[in-house]
Enzyme design. Sequence first.
Site, PDB file in Angstrom:
ATOM      1  N   CYS A  78       0.845  -1.194   0.000  1.00  0.00           N
ATOM      2  CA  CYS A  78       0.000   0.000   0.000  1.00  0.00           C
ATOM      3  C   CYS A  78       0.878   1.240   0.000  1.00  0.00           C
ATOM      4  CB  CYS A  78      -0.884   0.004   1.243  1.00  0.00           C
ATOM      5  SG  CYS A  78      -1.727   1.573   1.469  1.00  0.00           S
ATOM      6  N   CYS A  87      -3.692   0.910   8.769  1.00  0.00           N
ATOM      7  CA  CYS A  87      -3.009  -0.382   8.794  1.00  0.00           C
ATOM      8  C   CYS A  87      -1.637  -0.243   9.467  1.00  0.00           C
ATOM      9  CB  CYS A  87      -2.801  -0.898   7.377  1.00  0.00           C
ATOM     10  SG  CYS A  87      -4.341  -1.314   6.531  1.00  0.00           S
ATOM     11  N   GLN A 288     -20.459  -6.461  11.201  1.00  0.00           N
ATOM     12  CA  GLN A 288     -19.035  -6.786  11.101  1.00  0.00           C
ATOM     13  C   GLN A 288     -18.493  -6.406   9.728  1.00  0.00           C
ATOM     14  OE1 GLN A 288     -16.726  -7.645  13.079  1.00  0.00           O
ATOM     15  NE2 GLN A 288     -17.699  -8.526  14.893  1.00  0.00           N
ATOM     16  N   TYR A 317     -26.098  -7.049  23.412  1.00  0.00           N
ATOM     17  CA  TYR A 317     -25.344  -6.284  22.400  1.00  0.00           C
ATOM     18  C   TYR A 317     -25.532  -6.950  21.029  1.00  0.00           C
ATOM     19  CZ  TYR A 317     -23.021  -4.955  26.776  1.00  0.00           C
ATOM     20  OH  TYR A 317     -22.753  -4.573  28.058  1.00  0.00           O
ATOM     21  N   ASP A 386     -21.547  -9.549  23.333  1.00  0.00           N
ATOM     22  CA  ASP A 386     -20.654  -9.057  22.275  1.00  0.00           C
ATOM     23  C   ASP A 386     -20.527  -7.541  22.421  1.00  0.00           C
ATOM     24  OD1 ASP A 386     -19.206  -8.584  19.989  1.00  0.00           O
ATOM     25  OD2 ASP A 386     -20.746  -9.287  18.594  1.00  0.00           O
ATOM     26  N   CYS A 413     -13.971  -7.609  20.915  1.00  0.00           N
ATOM     27  CA  CYS A 413     -13.076  -6.949  19.952  1.00  0.00           C
ATOM     28  C   CYS A 413     -11.886  -6.310  20.656  1.00  0.00           C
ATOM     29  CB  CYS A 413     -13.840  -5.938  19.111  1.00  0.00           C
ATOM     30  SG  CYS A 413     -14.831  -4.818  20.083  1.00  0.00           S
TER      31      CYS A 413
HETATM   32  N1  SAH Z   1     -23.539  -8.847  18.011  1.00  0.00           N
HETATM   33  C1  SAH Z   1     -23.647  -7.881  16.956  1.00  0.00           C
HETATM   34  C2  SAH Z   1     -23.181  -6.500  17.343  1.00  0.00           C
HETATM   35  C3  SAH Z   1     -21.894  -6.385  18.105  1.00  0.00           C
HETATM   36  S1  SAH Z   1     -21.188  -4.785  18.207  1.00  0.00           S
HETATM   37  C4  SAH Z   1     -22.909  -8.366  15.730  1.00  0.00           C
HETATM   38  O1  SAH Z   1     -22.025  -9.216  15.829  1.00  0.00           O
HETATM   39  O2  SAH Z   1     -23.213  -7.903  14.631  1.00  0.00           O
HETATM   40  C5  SAH Z   1     -21.695  -4.193  19.746  1.00  0.00           C
HETATM   41  C6  SAH Z   1     -23.101  -3.689  19.761  1.00  0.00           C
HETATM   42  O3  SAH Z   1     -23.392  -3.231  21.096  1.00  0.00           O
HETATM   43  C7  SAH Z   1     -23.375  -2.507  18.846  1.00  0.00           C
HETATM   44  O4  SAH Z   1     -24.474  -2.805  18.024  1.00  0.00           O
HETATM   45  C8  SAH Z   1     -23.712  -1.361  19.813  1.00  0.00           C
HETATM   46  O5  SAH Z   1     -24.674  -0.470  19.283  1.00  0.00           O
HETATM   47  C9  SAH Z   1     -24.236  -2.097  21.006  1.00  0.00           C
HETATM   48  N2  SAH Z   1     -24.155  -1.417  22.309  1.00  0.00           N
HETATM   49  C10 SAH Z   1     -23.202  -0.545  22.718  1.00  0.00           C
HETATM   50  N3  SAH Z   1     -23.439  -0.197  24.008  1.00  0.00           N
HETATM   51  C11 SAH Z   1     -24.539  -0.862  24.412  1.00  0.00           C
HETATM   52  C12 SAH Z   1     -25.256  -0.921  25.647  1.00  0.00           C
HETATM   53  N4  SAH Z   1     -24.880  -0.199  26.705  1.00  0.00           N
HETATM   54  N5  SAH Z   1     -26.330  -1.720  25.717  1.00  0.00           N
HETATM   55  C13 SAH Z   1     -26.720  -2.459  24.639  1.00  0.00           C
HETATM   56  N6  SAH Z   1     -26.079  -2.436  23.452  1.00  0.00           N
HETATM   57  C14 SAH Z   1     -25.004  -1.654  23.333  1.00  0.00           C
END
Ligand code: SAH
Length: 456
Positions: A78, A87, A288, A317, A386, A413
């Site tokens: 890159c 990156c 994702q 989440y 998550d 993450c």
């Molecule tokens: N499990 C999903 C999203 C994971 S990302 C996937 O894999 O696609 C984390 C998510 O948590 C995001 O959508 C974000 O909006 C949400 N989030 C962040 N803080 C939060 C909270 N206090 N309560 C509930 N959800 C929350």
Amino acid sequence: MKQREYPVYKGQVLEVQITGYTSEGQGVARVEGLAVFVAGAIKGERVKIRIAHLGHTAAYGDVLEVLQESPERRKPQCPYEKDCGGCVFWHMSYEEELRAKAQRVEDALVRLGGIDLGTIAITGAPSVTGYRNKAQYPVGLVKGKAEAGFFKNRTHQVVPVRACAIQGEQADAARQIVVDWMQENHVTVYDEKSGKGLMRHIYVRTAAVTKQVLVCLVVNGDGIPKEKQLVEKLLKGVENLATVCLSIHKKPGNAVLGDKFVTLYGEGTIEDVLCGLRFRLSPRSFYQVNHDQAERLYDKALAFAGLTGSETVLDLYCGTGTITLALSRKAKKVIGVEIIDAAIRDAKENALRNEITNAEFFCADAAQAAKRFADEGTHPDVIVVDPPRKGLEESVIESVVSMAPRKVVYVSCDPATLARDLRRFAERGYETKKAEAFDMFPRCHHVESVALLARE
Ligand code: SAH
């Protein structure tokens, strides 16, 4: 450590041996016990550096010369890798990058979590280029002209880019069309200091399977000039363009998207297929960025959950319900909780689109929802979490534990907050049985992991 106690000084030139990596992918050397972070250096290399900066707990060195090169060193693919903060691993083989990432997860688990699971397996991505399905190009003035690209490392100075190696071609095409349209029509550029000017970001989301493209212009205003002309140009130049929208964002700060959306063309959403299910995606919903790796990660989360069809599962989440709906096919009932309203609307629509009737979704803060479920005496067999990078609030862990699930599946993450939270779970009787890493972000420093916890 006070400055005078440093064994090195700013500007000093010295030779060091690189013995490992920081969580941000820099090489690490030790000088009389002090950690020295060296960007662009590879484990095993001997490098001549100049000390550029003394931090609180470490010094930072710039490479002057690689004296003994690692066999893992590669020519960066890159042209922007030196300037761009995106990156950090272009200078090494992908195998070495994966080793660094797996080691990072293993170290975090041992040091911060007190958990020794041996070597952590990492699943590498099928491709290290063109894998991202979301692009967010900041807009800025470069020599008086509107441009879009990326922020130069640790600044908010925009560097124009022709093609980003980890993005798809459609995102690059859309960005260029918007930039040309801005230049032709003298569209103003948002200025962070004065709060004036219109265009802030160009946001592009692409669906890996359906190929649909969503282009969203983030603007500090209520509309754009020559709206029809722009939509026509995008329709002509971006293959599979499905929708164009504006995100109204008049507040200062680093958040990319605003809260209000105006659709200029199409439905304002796109659809993708993930784990055999169809997902409607709004710009504000989390999804994702690496489709193929997300499928592998979710497959592992499902395998860890080990469902037989009789279970009730709580997914905290849940975003647009990706994991929730994948789990629903193997559970009696699934409940998803998510704080972003647009994501929950997508999740409900996604259940309908896939004719899934055993899923319920709630828009709520995870801590509050978990407490309510616990107080109501809900007893899910499995709880999936998550959370964002900051991990779980202690109160979420309390509520999860008080619901006494047999298993907890933790998708993370950030290895550091994962390890911290696994320790907290351990103190409350939940032992970490397994953990694996997944590389969702080749060439970037982030790494995703999934862990399985069970009640002792
Ligand atoms: N499990 C999903 C999203 C994971 S990302 C996937 O894999 O696609 C984390 C998510 O948590 C995001 O959508 C974000 O909006 C949400 N989030 C962040 N803080 C939060 C909270 N206090 N309560 C509930 N959800 C929350």
